[in-house]
Design an enzyme around this catalytic site. Structure first.
Site, mmCIF file in Angstrom:
data_model
loop_
_atom_site.group_PDB
_atom_site.id
_atom_site.type_symbol
_atom_site.label_atom_id
_atom_site.label_comp_id
_atom_site.label_asym_id
_atom_site.label_seq_id
_atom_site.Cartn_x
_atom_site.Cartn_y
_atom_site.Cartn_z
ATOM 1 N N HIS A 19 0.849 -1.192 0.000
ATOM 2 C CA HIS A 19 0.000 0.000 0.000
ATOM 3 C C HIS A 19 0.885 1.244 0.000
ATOM 4 O O HIS A 19 0.660 2.166 -0.769
ATOM 5 C CB HIS A 19 -0.939 0.021 1.205
ATOM 6 C CG HIS A 19 -1.901 1.171 1.191
ATOM 7 N ND1 HIS A 19 -2.935 1.294 2.080
ATOM 8 C CD2 HIS A 19 -1.978 2.270 0.391
ATOM 9 C CE1 HIS A 19 -3.617 2.406 1.826
ATOM 10 N NE2 HIS A 19 -3.046 3.019 0.808
ATOM 11 N N GLU A 61 1.001 7.835 -4.175
ATOM 12 C CA GLU A 61 1.896 7.447 -3.085
ATOM 13 C C GLU A 61 3.199 8.247 -3.124
ATOM 14 O O GLU A 61 3.720 8.653 -2.069
ATOM 15 C CB GLU A 61 2.185 5.947 -3.153
ATOM 16 C CG GLU A 61 0.992 5.076 -2.808
ATOM 17 C CD GLU A 61 0.495 5.313 -1.384
ATOM 18 O OE1 GLU A 61 1.324 5.362 -0.460
ATOM 19 O OE2 GLU A 61 -0.728 5.462 -1.206
ATOM 20 N N HIS A 121 3.539 10.768 -0.064
ATOM 21 C CA HIS A 121 4.464 10.205 0.916
ATOM 22 C C HIS A 121 5.922 10.232 0.467
ATOM 23 O O HIS A 121 6.808 10.620 1.223
ATOM 24 C CB HIS A 121 4.054 8.768 1.239
ATOM 25 C CG HIS A 121 2.660 8.632 1.749
ATOM 26 N ND1 HIS A 121 2.270 9.099 2.981
ATOM 27 C CD2 HIS A 121 1.542 8.088 1.174
ATOM 28 C CE1 HIS A 121 0.980 8.845 3.163
ATOM 29 N NE2 HIS A 121 0.517 8.238 2.076
#
Length: 238
Positions: free
Chosen positions: A53, A107, A111
């Site tokens: 994930h 992502e 992040h």
């Protein structure tokens, strides 16, 4: 069913240097066998294995930076040679079916850019894929007799099996299937700031699993059924 806020705590200032990573993997059988829709990626049904994930920079108090540098937009050409590994190890299950680029772009932007002091884009994805191979979470569980067979297991037994296999305690996040059963959804492990080695979590993510959890099969037809349900819902709203 135990309740509570799931996952990480509040966002924090972007200019503060992160202190460790949460490495989060999700079980496709639980993503698809849930009340939320799931669709196979355009490349086809993912393998029956935990998928990445994310690799999420986090502070020791549990808060986290987010979207740290808008100038570092996702560039697929930088990971072109990793696409095969990304499609297998970091597959998208979002609806409608996609090629993974939207998922990976999200992502990285949210992040990955917050770990730019350690990783460039390619290194970020390479490191996460290497961590997945190194950890081999499904093998750790099946070696301990905990298999994705629709059976229920004691939460403590699942955690202890991962601790025995990897040397560090995980934190599990659960979701509910269509019948309301609580099932293993995501597994959080903590990684050092360089993204190389597992560590004890400075602070565990908040979790919501009860004392017994189901480890569902990843059924061949589950995602197809859910995808068509999603399309029907969209069609009705149009």
């Amino acid at each position: 069913l135990a309740t509570g806020v799931v996952g990480r705590r509040k966002k924090a200032p972007k200019d503060k240097e992160y202190e460790f990573f949460y490495f989060v993997q999700q079980w496709p059988g639980s993503v698809c066998d849930a009340k939320r829709a799931c669709c196979y990626p355009k490349t086809g049904r993912p393998v029956s294995d935990f998928g990445i994930h994310g690799l999420w920079p986090t502070y020791n108090d549990g808060s986290y930076p987010s979207s740290c540098d808008s100038t570092l937009s996702f560039d697929v050409t930088l990971v072109e040679d990793l696409k095969g590994r990304l499609e297998e190890g970091w597959p998208t299950l979002a609806c409608p079916s996609g090629d993974g680029l939207k998922f990976w772009s999200h992502e990285w932007s949210k992040h990955g850019t917050c770990s730019k002091s350690v990783f460039n884009e390619r290194e970020y994805f390479q490191d996460a894929l290497d961590l997945k191979n190194k950890i081999n979470l499904l093998k750790v569980l099946t070696d301990a007799g905990i298999e994705p067979n629709d059976e229920f297991y004691e939460l403590q037994d699942v955690q202890e099996a991962i601790k025995k296999g990897l040397g560090y305690y995980p934190k599990l996040q659960c979701n509910e299937d269509m019948e309301g059963n609580s099932q293993i959804y995501q597994v959080y492990l903590c990684v050092d700031k360089l993204g190389k080695d597992l560590i004890e979590c400075p602070i565990p993510p908040r979790a919501n699993c009860p004392s017994r959890v189901q480890f569902p099969k990843f059924y061949e037809l589950a995602a197809t059924r859910m995808c068509w349900a999603h399309r029907a819902s969209v069609s009705q709203k149009a």
